[in-house]
Design a protein around this motif. Structure first.
Motif, PDB file in Angstrom:
ATOM      1  N   CYS A   1      -0.427   5.056   2.850  1.00 49.90           N
ATOM      2  CA  CYS A   1      -1.258   4.198   3.698  1.00 49.90           C
ATOM      3  C   CYS A   1      -1.930   4.944   4.841  1.00 49.90           C
ATOM      4  O   CYS A   1      -2.908   4.446   5.405  1.00 49.90           O
ATOM      5  CB  CYS A   1      -0.424   3.053   4.264  1.00 49.90           C
ATOM      6  SG  CYS A   1       0.893   3.583   5.406  1.00 49.90           S
TER       7      CYS A   1
ATOM      8  N   SER B   1      -5.621  -0.713   4.527  1.00 46.01           N
ATOM      9  CA  SER B   1      -4.994  -1.978   4.911  1.00 46.01           C
ATOM     10  C   SER B   1      -5.906  -2.793   5.823  1.00 46.01           C
ATOM     11  O   SER B   1      -6.038  -4.016   5.671  1.00 46.01           O
ATOM     12  CB  SER B   1      -3.657  -1.729   5.612  1.00 46.01           C
ATOM     13  OG  SER B   1      -2.631  -1.425   4.696  1.00 46.01           O
TER      14      SER B   1
ATOM     15  N   GLY C   1      -3.944   3.493   8.231  1.00 49.30           N
ATOM     16  CA  GLY C   1      -4.191   2.086   7.935  1.00 49.30           C
ATOM     17  C   GLY C   1      -5.615   1.686   7.631  1.00 49.30           C
ATOM     18  O   GLY C   1      -5.944   0.504   7.700  1.00 49.30           O
TER      19      GLY C   1
ATOM     20  N   TYR D   1      -0.228   3.240  12.387  1.00 49.47           N
ATOM     21  CA  TYR D   1      -0.361   2.019  11.587  1.00 49.47           C
ATOM     22  C   TYR D   1       0.393   0.875  12.263  1.00 49.47           C
ATOM     23  O   TYR D   1      -0.152  -0.220  12.461  1.00 49.47           O
ATOM     24  CB  TYR D   1       0.186   2.269  10.176  1.00 49.47           C
ATOM     25  CG  TYR D   1      -0.028   1.133   9.196  1.00 49.47           C
ATOM     26  CD1 TYR D   1       0.615  -0.086   9.341  1.00 49.47           C
ATOM     27  CD2 TYR D   1      -0.879   1.286   8.106  1.00 49.47           C
ATOM     28  CE1 TYR D   1       0.430  -1.115   8.437  1.00 49.47           C
ATOM     29  CE2 TYR D   1      -1.086   0.259   7.196  1.00 49.47           C
ATOM     30  CZ  TYR D   1      -0.420  -0.944   7.368  1.00 49.47           C
ATOM     31  OH  TYR D   1      -0.622  -1.958   6.464  1.00 49.47           O
TER      32      TYR D   1
ATOM     33  N   VAL E   1      -1.239  -7.744   3.395  1.00 52.25           N
ATOM     34  CA  VAL E   1      -0.510  -6.505   3.139  1.00 52.25           C
ATOM     35  C   VAL E   1       0.906  -6.686   3.685  1.00 52.25           C
ATOM     36  O   VAL E   1       1.104  -6.794   4.900  1.00 52.25           O
ATOM     37  CB  VAL E   1      -1.205  -5.297   3.793  1.00 52.25           C
ATOM     38  CG1 VAL E   1      -0.425  -4.018   3.493  1.00 52.25           C
ATOM     39  CG2 VAL E   1      -2.641  -5.170   3.287  1.00 52.25           C
TER      40      VAL E   1
ATOM     41  N   ARG F   1       3.692  -4.674   2.919  1.00 54.40           N
ATOM     42  CA  ARG F   1       4.440  -3.442   3.161  1.00 54.40           C
ATOM     43  C   ARG F   1       3.500  -2.263   2.937  1.00 54.40           C
ATOM     44  O   ARG F   1       2.598  -2.337   2.097  1.00 54.40           O
ATOM     45  CB  ARG F   1       5.640  -3.330   2.218  1.00 54.40           C
ATOM     46  CG  ARG F   1       6.622  -2.203   2.544  1.00 54.40           C
ATOM     47  CD  ARG F   1       7.385  -2.450   3.837  1.00 54.40           C
ATOM     48  NE  ARG F   1       8.079  -3.724   3.848  1.00 54.40           N
ATOM     49  CZ  ARG F   1       9.283  -3.919   3.295  1.00 54.40           C
ATOM     50  NH1 ARG F   1       9.917  -2.925   2.684  1.00 54.40           N
ATOM     51  NH2 ARG F   1       9.847  -5.103   3.378  1.00 54.40           N
ATOM     52  N   ALA F   2       3.710  -1.208   3.711  1.00 53.61           N
ATOM     53  CA  ALA F   2       2.896   0.003   3.570  1.00 53.61           C
ATOM     54  C   ALA F   2       3.805   1.205   3.762  1.00 53.61           C
ATOM     55  O   ALA F   2       4.727   1.169   4.588  1.00 53.61           O
ATOM     56  CB  ALA F   2       1.761   0.007   4.585  1.00 53.61           C
ATOM     57  N   TYR F   3       3.547   2.276   3.005  1.00 53.08           N
ATOM     58  CA  TYR F   3       4.397   3.466   3.028  1.00 53.08           C
ATOM     59  C   TYR F   3       3.560   4.725   3.200  1.00 53.08           C
ATOM     60  O   TYR F   3       2.469   4.843   2.627  1.00 53.08           O
ATOM     61  CB  TYR F   3       5.178   3.601   1.720  1.00 53.08           C
ATOM     62  CG  TYR F   3       6.105   2.456   1.395  1.00 53.08           C
ATOM     63  CD1 TYR F   3       7.408   2.427   1.900  1.00 53.08           C
ATOM     64  CD2 TYR F   3       5.691   1.418   0.561  1.00 53.08           C
ATOM     65  CE1 TYR F   3       8.272   1.383   1.580  1.00 53.08           C
ATOM     66  CE2 TYR F   3       6.547   0.379   0.231  1.00 53.08           C
ATOM     67  CZ  TYR F   3       7.837   0.355   0.744  1.00 53.08           C
ATOM     68  OH  TYR F   3       8.688  -0.675   0.428  1.00 53.08           O
ATOM     69  N   ASP F   4       4.095   5.667   3.961  1.00 54.10           N
ATOM     70  CA  ASP F   4       3.498   6.990   4.053  1.00 54.10           C
ATOM     71  C   ASP F   4       4.578   7.969   4.489  1.00 54.10           C
ATOM     72  O   ASP F   4       5.526   7.594   5.201  1.00 54.10           O
ATOM     73  CB  ASP F   4       2.332   7.013   5.047  1.00 54.10           C
ATOM     74  CG  ASP F   4       1.411   8.203   4.821  1.00 54.10           C
ATOM     75  OD1 ASP F   4       0.422   8.046   4.075  1.00 54.10           O
ATOM     76  OD2 ASP F   4       1.689   9.289   5.358  1.00 54.10           O
TER      77      ASP F   4
ATOM     78  N   ALA G   1       4.867  -1.186   8.171  1.00 61.62           N
ATOM     79  CA  ALA G   1       4.713   0.171   7.626  1.00 61.62           C
ATOM     80  C   ALA G   1       6.017   0.946   7.801  1.00 61.62           C
ATOM     81  O   ALA G   1       6.701   0.807   8.821  1.00 61.62           O
ATOM     82  CB  ALA G   1       3.574   0.896   8.327  1.00 61.62           C
TER      83      ALA G   1
ATOM     84  N   GLU H   1       0.832  -1.196   0.000  1.00 61.13           N
ATOM     85  CA  GLU H   1       0.000   0.000   0.000  1.00 61.13           C
ATOM     86  C   GLU H   1       0.869   1.249   0.000  1.00 61.13           C
ATOM     87  O   GLU H   1       1.804   1.370   0.800  1.00 61.13           O
ATOM     88  CB  GLU H   1      -0.938   0.032   1.209  1.00 61.13           C
ATOM     89  CG  GLU H   1      -1.867   1.240   1.161  1.00 61.13           C
ATOM     90  CD  GLU H   1      -2.855   1.326   2.306  1.00 61.13           C
ATOM     91  OE1 GLU H   1      -3.589   2.341   2.361  1.00 61.13           O
ATOM     92  OE2 GLU H   1      -2.888   0.408   3.138  1.00 61.13           O
TER      93      GLU H   1
ATOM     94  N   GLY I   1      -3.643   2.045  -2.865  1.00 60.34           N
ATOM     95  CA  GLY I   1      -3.436   3.259  -2.095  1.00 60.34           C
ATOM     96  C   GLY I   1      -4.379   4.373  -2.492  1.00 60.34           C
ATOM     97  O   GLY I   1      -5.061   4.309  -3.520  1.00 60.34           O
TER      98      GLY I   1
END
Length: 464
Positions: free
Chosen positions: A16, A22, A19, A46, A32, A34-37, A54, A13, A79
């Motif tokens: 993100c 997710s 979350g 998150y 999920v 991996r998540a990025y922000d 994350a 994502e 996303g």
């Protein structure tokens, strides 16, 4: 909805936030990984509530982020790029935030997962940034389904209208739109549905995850009933005091956007949750209320932070971590409602597993008759086309030659009678011609559409 054992989709994502998306995708059965922000506060929340996967990342730094995601080899990129440049609550001028929609498309097309899911405000669908992003996805070979959804029809007590794009490699455009439409409920979810099981005989269905509620009114749709799933309401259960106050009041105030109504009844969905949704009516509004308000604003209830969080689909036990109330409310407002994300995730998994087949959109039967087929034959052709799609596991194809080749390769196809195989192939050819004619058809007057030149008819035998 259940899926075959061992079946999984792994997702990464982007943007993100705290979350919400997710949470919904995980509830649907998607992993999920991996998540990025870019906002450290959102990433901290998150990680605290969902998991350690994350990371804080500047997604404008494409040379850094793309190789990392390529190594992960996800099945899905998803996303919600920042929407402030498009939102009705913002200035609606495309700038740096809008450019992140293009960055999303660059990352997705570089990684080339099978699936892509993007969420944004409705206004984004007409933006220059989306036009550029869309062109990139089409050049990369993705079929696009662009749906305008209202979250209140997907288990969210909120009239949150959103632009949902689902893309899949090799598909025809619109391949998932009928499934998204079919998943919508018959009526919007209201505030009473969520906060109002303060009735004499609530129904108790033990929730299967922390993201779901357990109490339902006899007047609303309940979850899928399983063996011994209906139980007495636990003696330890008691409603939230703020929920009682909201239901007993019957009306709620939400700071309106661009001159809209400020007061809603609890038998309506809440308007779109924003950072200011919890505020009491200001003197300016009290002195000039909206004429359609069903009650005086000064007599209404306002949402608590926890209620706003639950309306956005976060579980009751979600723990918000931030130094300021403003940051928490901003994270809530920015989120994709988890139940909406869950619904989209389930739709994708069902199609991936071949459990659903896209409807044939448009006037296919009329088109066939216009091309010389009798009505009975036209119905057989349509039935054959749907049968072929079922054999293909619900896949549609931008490349007709590949579609026919894959049909020939389907297990058991070679054992069908020769005439049946021929009818199935030819039905797909005609359907492809019909789909192409819709794309090339000029959007002018009804008379022009009725008299345009059509392809030469192909005569089919009755489907076996």
């Amino acid at each position: 909805m259940t899926f075959s054992a061992g079946f999984s989709v792994q997702a990464v994502e982007l943007f993100c936030g705290a979350g919400g998306m997710s949470r919904g995708l995980i509830d649907a059965g998607i992993e999920v990984i991996r998540a990025y922000d870019a906002w450290p506060v959102a990433v901290e929340n998150y990680r605290h509530n969902i998991g350690p996967h994350a990371e804080v990342a500047d997604l404008k730094n494409l040379l850094s982020i793309i190789p990392e995601i390529v190594r992960l080899a996800p099945d899905m990129i998803c996303g919600g790029p920042p929407c402030q440049d498009y939102s009705l609550a913002g200035r609606r001028q495309e700038g740096e935030n809008a450019s992140m929609t293009v960055a999303f498309a660059i990352i997705a097309t570089a990684v080339r997962p099978e699936w892509i899911v993007m969420e944004n405000v409705i206004q984004a669908s007409k933006s220059q940034a989306w036009a550029e992003a869309r062109a990139m996805l089409k050049r990369a070979g993705y079929g696009l389904s662009e749906s305008r959804t209202n979250a209140s029809l997907y288990g969210v007590p909120q009239s949150r209208r959103r632009f949902i794009v689902t893309a899949r490699l090799g598909e025809r455009d619109g391949f998932l739109q009928s499934a998204v439409a079919d998943a919508a409920s018959a009526r919007p979810m209201t505030l009473r549905d969520m906060f109002g099981p303060l009735i004499k005989s609530p129904l108790y269905f033990p929730a299967t995850s922390a993201a779901r509620r357990s109490l339902y009114s006899p007047d609303e749709s309940a979850p899928t009933i399983r063996e011994r799933s209906i139980r007495p309401v636990p003696a330890t259960w008691h409603p939230h005091a703020a929920d009682i106050a909201l239901i007993e009041n019957g009306y709620v105030y939400s700071r309106p956007v661009r001159g809209g109504r400020g007061v809603r009844t609890i038998d309506e969905p809440f308007p779109t949750v924003t950072r200011t949704s919890w505020e009491r009516p200001a003197p300016k509004y009290l002195g000039n209320p909206h004429p359609d308000d069903p009650a005086p604003a000064e007599l209404t209830a306002t949402l608590t932070r926890e209620q706003a969080s639950r309306i956005q689909g976060f579980p009751e036990d979600w723990q918000w971590i931030a130094r300021t109330q403003r940051d928490i409310l901003q994270m809530i407002a920015n989120a994709v409602p988890a139940p909406l994300a869950k619904a989209i995730g389930e739709i994708i998994l069902a199609r991936q597993a071949g459990q659903t087949v896209p409807a044939i959109e448009g006037r296919f039967l009329d088109w066939l008759e216009h091309n010389g087929q009798r009505r009975t034959i036209a119905r057989n052709i349509k039935a054959s086309a749907m049968r072929a799609r079922r054999l293909l596991g619900g896949r549609t194809y931008a490349d007709s030659a590949r579609e026919l080749a894959d049909l020939d390769a389907v297990a058991g196809f070679a054992s069908l009678p020769k005439n049946t195989r021929s009818d199935l192939r030819r039905a797909l050819v005609l359907l492809a011609q019909f789909e192409s004619s819709k794309k090339s058809r000029p959007k002018t007057t009804r008379q022009t559409r009725a008299t345009e030149t059509a392809p030469e008819p192909i005569v089919l035998a009755d489907a076996a």
